[in-house]
Every structure is written in structure tokens, then in C-alpha cells.
Design a protein around this motif. Structure first.
Motif: not given
Ligand code: MV4
Length: 484
Positions: A156, A158, A164-165, A168, A200-201, A203, A206, A208, A232, A235, A277, A279, A290
Motif C-alpha cells: 500500500m 500512503k 483518511g485514505g 492511498m 506498507e504491506k 492487509l 482488515p 479497524h 465504513q 473512509h 487507530e 488495523l 495513526e
């Protein structure tokens, strides 16, 4: 304690904070823009200050106007609510410089956690788990390629300044890495004025789960357990609950996540209310994402299961009181669920549906809590997030809480604007929601259908019961809670 508090926000959260101030016998100052002249917050406040034109950039986002209003009204503290300037370190610093207490963490803590890569490093150094990935922004494509093959696809991308996505991208293989990096980086530049991205790897599906934190100005920190916010859409949280249905499977999860969140908060010098927050993957491994350095929309579910009032606690902590609660004093009872009632059209891609609320019947009864920012006759402005109210329920266990939420939704009537009540009624009937088997991409594959129009007896009954709204606007201004 404070002499007077200015609430630098609008809608239901301004009302929520003004209610707490009234309970503390602290005069509350509402602020408003053109569109909010007749807002519920203005009606409920002791005093109100006009900020300017409706666009947020000319009203609720103007640090200078908010500080000037606080000064003019003699407020010695400002509560920022959520959204708007609540996570703006410059605002916190401007308050401090003006000798006004910002009801939240210090500007330094907000800044330290504002960059996602800095927050990742802080978490790593503190010994909290983060998703495998880069420690800083990636500088070159070659570096990104090396890191991606080390952590393994999918990865991923980011935005370092994001959240908030936005900015991403998920990348499944090396072939699409370069283009995705370019896209993500330019989106990050446009959205956050920083092109920095990190990896990031990724997931898969996931959950939240987030931990509510509280800290005083003397280094004491506790956590108030978790909220599950996996449902969600783009987001935007739709339903939040506490405890997470995972806690039933793994009673120790809350303790371990709580400890991880506390380590991060300690490392950041965190004070006041905040949320870490995470995952959570299918094996119930959790990873820090975050820190949200504000009171969150979904704080009522934590209040319902802990019997604490987070806004009262924020006031005490901001005024310098030491934490009155120790970790071992925190008890969690029963189950709470909240849904966000929006002026939006679920049948038309959840498009905002501003306009006048012609009729409003809100639910009540056992275990029901309503945090509303609207009233019958109120025009929902098009300039802001169209959240109308939050409906939260408490019950002894999750099935009873879901049944109670369905019951409360069945009592709710909002006419004049499109809304998401029926969407929730369908969602709560879904077997995956009932079983608690949730993940963050669940709603991508949930297809809403408008209910059929009432026919026959139901229609006749509705027509018989219908009363056209009687010239509703504007409602007479309430004089500070006394019904006029
Ligand atoms: C992720 C992820 C999967 N893997 N990171 C979305 C918002 C941002 N704060 C973090 N997000 C995600 N990060 C890794 N490594 C999936 C998401 C994600 C998500 C996270 C929380 C809530 C809803 C979400 C919806 C889609 C994707």
C-alpha cells in the motif's frame, strides 16, 4: 476551572460540548457562519459570535476570527470539537500564544503525530507493532521496488502527510508500482501540499479497531478500551460499536492494544483525549496506523460502556487537574452501537441531500441516546458535512443492542430531505453484521435498495396520520434552555 469556553465548531458536536459546559455551569460561547445563524448550537449557547460567510475557509477555519471571538467574549478556553481546526497544531499554538487554553493535546504533540511516517517511527521506537513497511518517505522508484519486494506484494502506498485514505494506492505487483507511486505522490501533493509517500504491506480485509486514550498534564495516561469502526464507506465511518465483537473471541485483545496505545501516547507526550487507530488482521494481529489527536465523532459508544463523560474529563484535564481515574478503575459494561444519521441519498450513491427538515421525530426510550444538531424546520446547509445526528444505544449484549438500534430507527422520521435511516435498517439485518464478522471493505459489496412505497392499508394509515408542517421557520430562540 474555566471562566467561559468558546466552542469552535458547529452541528451536533457543538451542541454536545455546550451541554457539558451547561452541566458544569460554565458559560458557553457558540460560533456561527451565515448559514448557521439559526443553528441549534446558537440557540442553546449562553452567547454566540458571528464568524463570517458560510464557506468554512471564511468562518470555522479562520484561526484569527476564532481567537478574536474568544477575546471579545472573555473566553479563557476553546474546545475545537472534531474536524475543522481540531487537529491543527497552528491553532493550538495560536490559542496558547493568546493565553487561551486549547482543550486538547499540546501543539507539539499534535505536530509529532501529524506526519504518518513520524508517528510510525514513534510507535516503532516505543515498541508498538506497526504494519511492515518503510520508516520514512521513499525517495526513488528503485528504493520503493527494493522495499516492496522485501515486504511482499500487495503493498500500500500512503501519503506521509495524509490520513483518511487520500493519496492511498494498493499495488499488486511490481509492474504497476511505478505508475501508482507517481499517481499517489501527485494526489498527495494536491491534497496535502506534500508529495511524500511511504510503503506498507497491504492487509487484506482488515478490521479497524481504535483505542480511546486520556492523559493529564502530569504524565498520567489511561485507556478506555476499544471501538470497532470497520463498517465504513469511502473512509467515512457508518457504524461504530464497543466492545469490538472480536473481544468476545479474545478477551485479552483490549489489554494488549490498550498497552500498545499507551506506549505510543507516552512517547508523544500526549495529553487530553485522543485515539490510537489500529488495523487488525484475520489472526487478530494488530498494527498501529495513526493517532487522532481530538475527540472523535464516535466517542458516545465509549461513554455508554464506561459510564464516563469524555467532554467533562477533557475540561478537567485541560484545566490542569490530575487524572481522577486509574486504569484499574475503568470498567466496561454491556454493548453500545452508534449510527450516523445523514442528510444523504443512499439510493443515489449517498449524495448529500441538504434542505429543510419538514418533519422530525427522534427516538427515545430505554437505552437510547441522541446527539442531534438539528430541529424541525432547520435547513441543513450545503456547505458542511450533512451529519444530522448520532443515534447511539446501549444494551446488556450485542444482539440486544442491535435489536434496540433497529427499534430506535423504526421510531425515527425525517421528512423533507433524503436520509440514511432505511440504509441502516437494511444493514442491521445483514447476517455478517449480526454475526459481527466485519471488515473495512464490507460495504463495497453491500447493495442498498430503497424500500417499496407503502401500499394499501399502510398508505391509507400514513395519509390519515400525515399532518402538513405548520409554518415552522424560524423556531423562536430558546433562552438558554428555558423553553420560551
Ligand atoms: C491500510 C489498509 C490495509 N493495509 N493499510 C485507510 C485510511 C487510512 N487511515 C488507512 N487505511 C487503510 N490502511 C494497510 N497496510 C486498509 C486501509 C483501509 C481502511 C482502514 C481503516 C478504515 C477503513 C478502511 C477502508 C479501506 C482501507
Amino acid at each position: 476551572m474555566f471562566r467561559k469556553v468558546l466552542v469552535a465548531n458547529r452541528g451536533e458536536i457543538a451542541v454536545r460540548i455546550l451541554r457539558a459546559l451547561r452541566e458544569r455551569r460554565i458559560p458557553g460561547v457558540a460560533v456561527y457562519s451565515d448559514a448557521d445563524r439559526a443553528s441549534l448550537a446558537v440557540q442553546l449557547a449562553d452567547e454566540a459570535a458571528f464568524l463570517g460567510p458560510s464557506p468554512s475557509a471564511e468562518s470555522y477555519l479562520r484561526i484569527d476570527k476564532l481567537i478574536a471571538a474568544a477575546r471579545a467574549h472573555g473566553a479563557d478556553a476553546i474546545h475545537p470539537g472534531y474536524g475543522f481546526l481540531s487537529e491543527n497544531a497552528d491553532f493550538a499554538a495560536a490559542c496558547a500564544a493568546a493565553g487561551i487554553t486549547f482543550i486538547g493535546p499540546t501543539a507539539a504533540a499534535i505536530r509529532a503525530l501529524g506526519s504518518k511516517t513520524a508517528a510510525r517511527q514513534l510507535a516503532l521506537a516505543a515498541g508498538a507493532p506497526v504494519v511492515p513497511g518503510t520508516d520514512a518517505a521513499v525517495a526513488t522508484f528503485a528504493e520503493a521496488k527494493r522495499i516492496a519486494s522485501r515486504i511482499g506484494y500487495p503493498v500500500m502506498i500512503k501519503a506521509a502527510a495524509g490520513g483518511g485514505g487520500k493519496g492511498m494506492r494498493v499495488v499488486d505487483s511490481e509492474a504497476s508500482l511505478e505508475a501508482a507511486l507517481r499517481d499517489a505522490s501527485s494526489e498527495a501533493e494536491r491534497s496535502f501540499k506534500s508529495a511524500e509517500v511511504y510503503l506498507e504491506k497491504a492487509l487484506i480485509h482488515p478490521r479497524h479497531v481504535e483505542i480511546q486514550l486520556l492523559g493529564d498534564n502530569h504524565g498520567n495516561l489511561i485507556h478506555l478500551g476499544e471501538r470497532e469502526c470497520s463498517l465504513q464507506r469511502r473512509h467515512q465511518k457508518v457504524i461504530e460499536e464497543s466492545p469490538s465483537p472480536l473481544s468476545a473471541l479474545d478477551p485479552d485483545l483490549r489489554h494488549r492494544m490498550g498497552e500498545a496505545a499507551l506506549k505510543i501516547a507516552r512517547a508523544a507526550g500526549y495529553s487530553n483525549a485522543g485515539t490510537a487507530e489500529f488495523l487488525v488482521d484475520h489472526d487478530r494481529n494488530f498494527y498501529f496506523l495513526e493517532m487522532n489527536t481530538r475527540l472523535q465523532v464516535e466517542h458516545p459508544v465509549t461513554e455508554l460502556v464506561t459510564s464516563l463523560d469524555l467532554v467533562h474529563l477533557q475540561l478537567d484535564l485541560a484545566a490542569g487537574a490530575p487524572l481522577s481515574l486509574r486504569q484499574q478503575d475503568i470498567r466496561w459494561t454491556g454493548h453500545a452501537i452508534e449510527c450516523r444519521l445523514y442528510a444523504e441519498d443512499p439510493a443515489n450513491n449517498f449524495f448529500p441531500s441538504p434542505g429543510v427538515i419538514e418533519r422530525l421525530e427522534l427516538p427515545s426510550g430505554p437505552g437510547v441516546r441522541l446527539d442531534s444538531g438539528v430541529y424541525e424546520g432547520w435547513r441543513v446547509p450545503l456547505e458542511y458535512d450533512p451529519l444530522l445526528a448520532k443515534l447511539a444505544v446501549w444494551a446488556p449484549d450485542r444482539p440486544a443492542a442491535i435489536a434496540r438500534l433497529e427499534r430506535a430507527l423504526s421510531e425515527t422520521v425525517i421528512l423533507g430531505i433524503r436520509n440514511n435511516i432505511h440504509f441502516f435498517r437494511q444493514l442491521l439485518a445483514d447476517p455478517a453484521v449480526l454475526s459481527g464478522d466485519l471488515h473495512t471493505t464490507f460495504l463495497n459489496n453491500f447493495h442498498y435498495q430503497d424500500p417499496p412505497p407503502p401500499t394499501g392499508e399502510a398508505l391509507a394509515a400514513a395519509l390519515a396520520a400525515y399532518q402538513p408542517p405548520s409554518a415552522p421557520l424560524p423556531r423562536p430562540r430558546r433562552s438558554a434552555w428555558r423553553n420560551s
